[in-house]
Design a protein around this motif. Structure first.
Motif, PDB file in Angstrom:
ATOM      1  N   GLU A  95     -11.397 -71.013  -4.287  1.00 15.34           N
ATOM      2  CA  GLU A  95     -11.729 -70.344  -5.549  1.00 15.34           C
ATOM      3  C   GLU A  95     -13.227 -70.042  -5.645  1.00 15.34           C
ATOM      4  O   GLU A  95     -13.634 -69.085  -6.289  1.00 15.34           O
ATOM      5  CB  GLU A  95     -11.295 -71.200  -6.743  1.00 15.34           C
ATOM      6  CG  GLU A  95      -9.783 -71.335  -6.887  1.00 15.34           C
ATOM      7  CD  GLU A  95      -9.120 -70.045  -7.331  1.00 15.34           C
ATOM      8  OE1 GLU A  95      -9.670 -69.362  -8.218  1.00 15.34           O
ATOM      9  OE2 GLU A  95      -8.051 -69.718  -6.783  1.00 15.34           O
ATOM     10  N   ALA A  96     -14.058 -70.856  -4.980  1.00 13.89           N
ATOM     11  CA  ALA A  96     -15.509 -70.668  -5.025  1.00 13.89           C
ATOM     12  C   ALA A  96     -15.948 -69.399  -4.292  1.00 13.89           C
ATOM     13  O   ALA A  96     -17.070 -68.940  -4.473  1.00 13.89           O
ATOM     14  CB  ALA A  96     -16.213 -71.885  -4.436  1.00 13.89           C
ATOM     15  N   GLY A 136      -1.151 -70.828  -2.097  1.00 14.73           N
ATOM     16  CA  GLY A 136      -2.102 -71.939  -2.076  1.00 14.73           C
ATOM     17  C   GLY A 136      -2.317 -72.472  -0.674  1.00 14.73           C
ATOM     18  O   GLY A 136      -3.439 -72.763  -0.267  1.00 14.73           O
ATOM     19  N   TYR A 137      -1.236 -72.583   0.075  1.00 14.55           N
ATOM     20  CA  TYR A 137      -1.333 -73.041   1.460  1.00 14.55           C
ATOM     21  C   TYR A 137      -2.153 -72.061   2.282  1.00 14.55           C
ATOM     22  O   TYR A 137      -3.010 -72.456   3.064  1.00 14.55           O
ATOM     23  CB  TYR A 137       0.069 -73.190   2.059  1.00 14.55           C
ATOM     24  CG  TYR A 137       0.061 -73.526   3.531  1.00 14.55           C
ATOM     25  CD1 TYR A 137      -0.141 -74.836   3.949  1.00 14.55           C
ATOM     26  CD2 TYR A 137       0.239 -72.544   4.496  1.00 14.55           C
ATOM     27  CE1 TYR A 137      -0.171 -75.161   5.293  1.00 14.55           C
ATOM     28  CE2 TYR A 137       0.214 -72.859   5.837  1.00 14.55           C
ATOM     29  CZ  TYR A 137       0.014 -74.169   6.236  1.00 14.55           C
ATOM     30  OH  TYR A 137      -0.023 -74.473   7.568  1.00 14.55           O
ATOM     31  N   THR A 147      -6.032 -72.448   1.234  1.00 12.45           N
ATOM     32  CA  THR A 147      -6.700 -73.685   1.665  1.00 12.45           C
ATOM     33  C   THR A 147      -6.705 -73.830   3.182  1.00 12.45           C
ATOM     34  O   THR A 147      -7.718 -74.206   3.771  1.00 12.45           O
ATOM     35  CB  THR A 147      -6.061 -74.931   1.022  1.00 12.45           C
ATOM     36  OG1 THR A 147      -4.669 -74.954   1.316  1.00 12.45           O
ATOM     37  CG2 THR A 147      -6.270 -74.958  -0.477  1.00 12.45           C
ATOM     38  N   THR A 148      -5.591 -73.520   3.828  1.00 11.46           N
ATOM     39  CA  THR A 148      -5.525 -73.636   5.284  1.00 11.46           C
ATOM     40  C   THR A 148      -6.379 -72.565   5.946  1.00 11.46           C
ATOM     41  O   THR A 148      -7.082 -72.835   6.920  1.00 11.46           O
ATOM     42  CB  THR A 148      -4.068 -73.544   5.776  1.00 11.46           C
ATOM     43  OG1 THR A 148      -3.322 -74.565   5.129  1.00 11.46           O
ATOM     44  CG2 THR A 148      -3.980 -73.723   7.277  1.00 11.46           C
ATOM     45  N   GLY A 149      -6.338 -71.344   5.419  1.00 12.91           N
ATOM     46  CA  GLY A 149      -7.155 -70.269   5.960  1.00 12.91           C
ATOM     47  C   GLY A 149      -8.635 -70.593   5.892  1.00 12.91           C
ATOM     48  O   GLY A 149      -9.371 -70.414   6.869  1.00 12.91           O
ATOM     49  N   LEU A 150      -9.091 -71.095   4.751  1.00 10.61           N
ATOM     50  CA  LEU A 150     -10.499 -71.461   4.598  1.00 10.61           C
ATOM     51  C   LEU A 150     -10.861 -72.605   5.551  1.00 10.61           C
ATOM     52  O   LEU A 150     -11.912 -72.589   6.180  1.00 10.61           O
ATOM     53  CB  LEU A 150     -10.813 -71.836   3.152  1.00 10.61           C
ATOM     54  CG  LEU A 150     -12.267 -72.225   2.878  1.00 10.61           C
ATOM     55  CD1 LEU A 150     -13.227 -71.098   3.253  1.00 10.61           C
ATOM     56  CD2 LEU A 150     -12.434 -72.601   1.409  1.00 10.61           C
ATOM     57  N   LEU A 207      -9.202 -63.601   2.456  1.00 13.09           N
ATOM     58  CA  LEU A 207      -8.328 -64.420   1.607  1.00 13.09           C
ATOM     59  C   LEU A 207      -7.869 -63.720   0.325  1.00 13.09           C
ATOM     60  O   LEU A 207      -6.779 -63.988  -0.159  1.00 13.09           O
ATOM     61  CB  LEU A 207      -9.017 -65.740   1.263  1.00 13.09           C
ATOM     62  CG  LEU A 207      -9.282 -66.664   2.443  1.00 13.09           C
ATOM     63  CD1 LEU A 207     -10.055 -67.902   1.993  1.00 13.09           C
ATOM     64  CD2 LEU A 207      -7.980 -67.063   3.139  1.00 13.09           C
ATOM     65  N   TYR A 208      -8.703 -62.824  -0.219  1.00 11.23           N
ATOM     66  CA  TYR A 208      -8.371 -62.246  -1.521  1.00 11.23           C
ATOM     67  C   TYR A 208      -8.188 -60.730  -1.542  1.00 11.23           C
ATOM     68  O   TYR A 208      -7.382 -60.224  -2.318  1.00 11.23           O
ATOM     69  CB  TYR A 208      -9.446 -62.627  -2.553  1.00 11.23           C
ATOM     70  CG  TYR A 208      -9.457 -64.096  -2.860  1.00 11.23           C
ATOM     71  CD1 TYR A 208      -8.466 -64.669  -3.644  1.00 11.23           C
ATOM     72  CD2 TYR A 208     -10.447 -64.917  -2.343  1.00 11.23           C
ATOM     73  CE1 TYR A 208      -8.460 -66.022  -3.917  1.00 11.23           C
ATOM     74  CE2 TYR A 208     -10.455 -66.277  -2.608  1.00 11.23           C
ATOM     75  CZ  TYR A 208      -9.462 -66.825  -3.393  1.00 11.23           C
ATOM     76  OH  TYR A 208      -9.463 -68.169  -3.660  1.00 11.23           O
TER      77      TYR A 208
END
Length: 129
Positions: A62-63, A38-39, A42-45, A84-85
């Motif tokens: 998630e978007a 999660g970190y 969110t931090t990467g984005l 990210l994914y």
């Protein structure tokens, strides 16, 4: 007057002060925290948004899921989704190459990389490269 000791009034100038040995640090190899998924997302984005302030990236990671299947996705969205994914390297956001890899992915998608229009395909954006 001099008593031959070299100091005033016969004081001893060779005083030895005992010190304690240094203690060990609390841990041999400190870790950087937090490091959870999660970190990273969110931090990467947030880091990607910071270097691309005029680009509309979502605030929720998630978007980004499915950006490559939606029409109208920007190269930045495609690159962010990949990093990210889909990227098998799963670089830490603290890795100095994290944002470099994102920038290269933006370049790739901005130049038709996902459409297969490249003349020479060397698979440099594949998840393992």
């Amino acid at each position: 007057g001099g008593s031959g000791s070299g100091g005033e009034g016969g004081e001893n100038q060779n005083t030895v002060v005992q010190t304690r040995a240094p203690t060990m640090s609390p841990s041999m190899t400190p870790t950087l925290a937090p490091t959870g998924t999660g970190y990273r997302l969110t931090t990467g984005l947030a880091m990607m948004k910071e270097i691309s302030p005029s680009i509309a990236l979502p605030t929720n990671p998630e978007a980004l899921k499915g950006a490559k299947t939606r029409s109208g996705s920007t190269p930045q969205m495609l690159a962010a989704e990949f990093i990210l994914y889909d990227d098998a390297q799963k670089l830490s956001v603290r890795d100095p190459t994290f944002l470099e890899r994102y920038a290269l992915a933006v370049f790739y998608y901005a130049n038709g990389g996902c459409s297969g229009d490249w003349i020479t395909r060397t698979n440099w954006i594949d998840p393992v490269n």
